[in-house]
Structure formats: C-alpha cells, structure tokens
Enzyme design. Structure first.
Site, PDB file in Angstrom:
ATOM      1  N   ASP A  92       1.159  -0.905   0.461  1.00 34.22           N
ATOM      2  CA  ASP A  92       0.041  -0.161  -0.472  1.00 34.22           C
ATOM      3  C   ASP A  92       0.750   1.460  -0.068  1.00 34.22           C
ATOM      4  O   ASP A  92       2.233   1.284   0.472  1.00 34.22           O
ATOM      5  CB  ASP A  92      -0.862  -0.020   1.210  1.00 34.22           C
ATOM      6  CG  ASP A  92       0.001  -0.030   2.311  1.00 34.22           C
ATOM      7  OD1 ASP A  92       0.683  -0.796   2.553  1.00 34.22           O
ATOM      8  OD2 ASP A  92      -0.627   0.979   3.490  1.00 34.22           O
ATOM      9  N   GLU A 141      -0.404  -1.700   5.784  1.00 33.49           N
ATOM     10  CA  GLU A 141       1.143  -0.698   6.457  1.00 33.49           C
ATOM     11  C   GLU A 141       1.261   0.508   7.338  1.00 33.49           C
ATOM     12  O   GLU A 141       1.213   1.307   8.831  1.00 33.49           O
ATOM     13  CB  GLU A 141       2.743  -1.158   5.995  1.00 33.49           C
ATOM     14  CG  GLU A 141       3.692  -1.021   6.775  1.00 33.49           C
ATOM     15  CD  GLU A 141       4.417   0.495   7.136  1.00 33.49           C
ATOM     16  OE1 GLU A 141       5.192   0.781   7.231  1.00 33.49           O
ATOM     17  OE2 GLU A 141       4.103   1.492   6.235  1.00 33.49           O
TER      18      GLU A 141
END
Length: 410
Positions: free
Chosen positions: A80, A175
């Site tokens: 991400d 994350e």
C-alpha cells in the site's frame, strides 16, 4: 538495470493507497490489483508455496539449495501507499545521469525538485533518478522494497551457484495505516527472523523505532445565536486552540530529530459545537513515551478544571513499540545485514527509525525484524524520488544476506 526499473514502474502505476478510516482488511479494494499481479509474477519467476489469503497477504518460498541446516529467513515489504497524498494516476519520470541541478517535475504548475532544499539529491549525481510528475506521490515507499525482494528472488533462482537456505517472502497490505502486521500469520510464515525492506537512504539499517500512540481529542461546545451569546456560547474551536497551545511547542516533528519524541497534530475538524483533534504521540524511550501520554491527559484535565465542566475528552491507543527490546537478544541478525553491506562496499548507517515499520510489530509477535534501506527519499508527497541504482543495491543486500546466512550455519 532496465528490467528492474520496468518492474518498479509497473508497480507504482497501480494505485494502492490505503484508507485509515476503513476498518476493512485490506482498507481499499485496489490493493488487490497489485496483489494479484504479484502472485502471477512470483509464479513466473519460479517461487513455490505461493499464497494470497483473504486479508491480502502474499507469501511465497524460495527453497534451500544447500544440504546443511540453515535457519529460514524472511523478507517483508508492503504494497500500500500512504493516504497522506494521492496515489492515483502516478506518472513516473525517469532522469538518467542526474547532473545535480534542479529537476522540473511539472512545467505547468512550476513544481521543482531542487537540491537547494533537498540536499540528499546531491548524493546521486550521475545516477538514474525516478521521480513523480509533481501531482502524486511516487510509491517507492514501499514498492521499491517489493521490487527489491522480487528481483532478489529472481536473481537467486537464475544463479543457483549462490548457496542459500530457505527464504520466505511476504507482501503486506495497510502498513501505512498501521495495520500491516495485524493479520500477519507468523506461524505460517515460518521464518526464524526477517528483514523489512522499508528504509530510505542507501546503507540504512535500523532496529530501533518509536513507541507510538494515536490520540483523539473531542471538545464539546454549545451553539447559540452569536448576537445573544454572552454567557451562553461555548466555542469548542477556541478551547481546541488552548489545548494545542498547552502542549510543548518545541516537541513537534519539525522541531525534533534523532531520539527526540513529539506530539503531532495530524488532523483537525471543528465548528462551534464540536471540534476533534487527531494526534500521534512518539518517543523512542518507553519512560518518556509514558510521560508524554500522561502529559497529554493532564492538559485535558487542567482545561476541564478551568472550564468548570468536562468538555474535553481524550482517547489514547498504543499503536506499536520500539523493536529494540526484541531484536537486541538476537543481534546477530543485524550483524549479518551489516556484514552484507560492508562486503558490497555499502557503508552501514545504523540509526533509530523516526517512525515505524511492519517489523516493529512483527518483532513483538515473535518474528525479530530489523529494517533495511529501500532507497527512496521524501516519502508521502510530490517530491518523492528513488535512484534506480539504490534499488539495485538493496536487491544485492538481500542476495548477500541469504548467502552469508548459509555460510555462517555451514
């Protein structure tokens, strides 16, 4: 190197921005787009035991090619990108043989990446820089790390003369919103230790990070007609101003460095009747971290006492802790990474992370996990860039760690 650049570009042009306000896993459906691409790519390069679970965690194995027992090690990166700045329609720009001068990212909007402001650029004169077009982030955090891990596994498969034990890899979602390790199956991963490829400058090697908490301050006011407000109106935004001013003004991100902690006001939504402040609280030292949280609570208590009623409410939740406590007992895993860098003529820069990685949470889940440079700079914004040569160097560090681990356990 062009093959690695092409791989990196193929990743960053897929929007994988995560969403801090969505409790789903992953927090955005678009993270699946890169996950599915990676699964196909891992199959193509020849990895085994490839899985993509219901929470968007990808795991795979490179089997050992030695006869003796070697601990299974792992490498981890996240797919991400940060919600701090848009990751939609990323248009990477490639600048070969960087000359040390200003880089015009966007002529129309006069957006310039300049070494007069970002001095680190001068470290990379003569190299190939990959930048944004000034309208999005780049996504080197952490798609550079993903590129390095995939490329290192491909290299090891193509060079069986390099001896290594079993290697496990994992790519995590979310994350950037603090959830990257929340559903990480450590037992399934099966590694004795691992490394996150999620640092910045070449040579970074980190096994200390902030202790971290998130805090929400809710301030309740009272709205009445402003013409008849005397003695009746309570303006929550003015109380919010007092709350902000009561915290130490020099303990904010732009005034701190090294091991210094901070209070960071990262969002504020307000009107007369209700104002919400969102903070993150950080410190490397656990005692100072606890003191900061207590100080935060005391500000609310003092304001409520002054106001004569409970108008200020706070909620503080710990997010992650300093991994040093879990890594120091197995410091040899840091030493192996340091030795790998030295053998590659990379100067190790061992320092504390002024942030966190999946590795900080994984270390407390039983998987000691120092952090290694991925090569990018100026994360989470339009000035993000990464030298292609840094991606190659990080890939080489992964390969060398695998080789050294097999040698040391012969």
């Amino acid at each position: 190197m062009q093959h690695i650049i092409d791989r990196f570009i193929s990743y960053v042009t897929i929007d994988t921005q995560s969403d801090p306000n969505n409790p789903a896993f992953p927090s955005t459906e678009k993270q699946w787009d890169l996950a599915h691409l990676l699964v196909d790519e891992l199959k193509q390069i020849g990895l085994s035991d490839i899985t993509l679970d219901d929470n968007c965690y990808i795991m795979a194995t490179l089997p050992s090619n030695v006869n003796h027992q070697v601990p299974t090690i792992g490498f981890v990166a996240h797919i991400d990108t940060s919600p701090d700045y848009t990751g939609t329609n990323v248009k990477p720009q490639i600048h070969p043989n960087y000359d040390g001068m200003d880089i015009i990212l966007n002529t129309e909007e006069n957006i310039v990446l300049s070494p007069s402001y970002f001095e680190d650029l001068l470290l990379y004169k003569g190299q190939t820089l990959i930048t944004t077009d000034g309208t999005t982030l780049l996504g080197a955090d952490d798609k550079a790390g993903v590129t390095e891990i995939v490329s290192a596994m491909e290299y090891l498969i193509q060079h069986p003369e390099i001896r290594h034990g079993e290697i496990r890899i994992c790519f995590t979602p979310d994350e950037e919103v603090g959830k990257g390790a929340h559903k990480f199956d450590v037992a399934k991963f099966g590694a004795e230790w691992a490394y996150t490829m999620d640092g910045s400058q070449v040579g970074e090697l980190e096994y200390e990070n902030f202790n971290a908490a998130g805090a929400v301050v809710t301030i309740n006011g009272k709205i009445v007609h402003p013409g008849y407000a005397k003695g009746k109106m309570i303006n929550s935004m003015l109380i919010a101003k007092d709350f902000i001013a009561a915290l130490p003004q020099n303990e904010i991100p732009q005034e701190t460095t090294g091991y210094e902690g901070f209070f960071h006001l990262c969002d504020m939504q307000g009107e007369v009747e209700k104002t919400t402040l969102e903070y993150i609280i950080r410190d490397h030292d656990m005692e100072l971290f606890e003191n900061k949280k207590n100080q935060f609570k005391q500000v609310a208590k003092d304001l409520n006492k002054h106001l004569g009623q409970e108008l200020v409410q706070i909620e503080i939740k710990d997010q992650y802790y300093n991994m040093r406590e879990k890594v120091e007992p197995v410091i040899h895993i840091v030493n192996i990474a340091e030795e790998a860098m030295k053998e590659l003529d990379i100067k190790p820069l061992i320092k504390a992370i002024r942030g966190g990685t999946d590795g900080s949470q994984l270390s407390y889940m039983g998987l000691p996990c120092p952090n290694i440079f991925a090569g990018g700079h100026n994360f989470h914004g339009r000035y993000e860039y990464v030298p292609a040569e840094s991606i190659v160097k990080a890939m080489n560090v992964i390969v060398k760690i695998a080789e050294l681990t097999a040698e040391k356990y012969r």
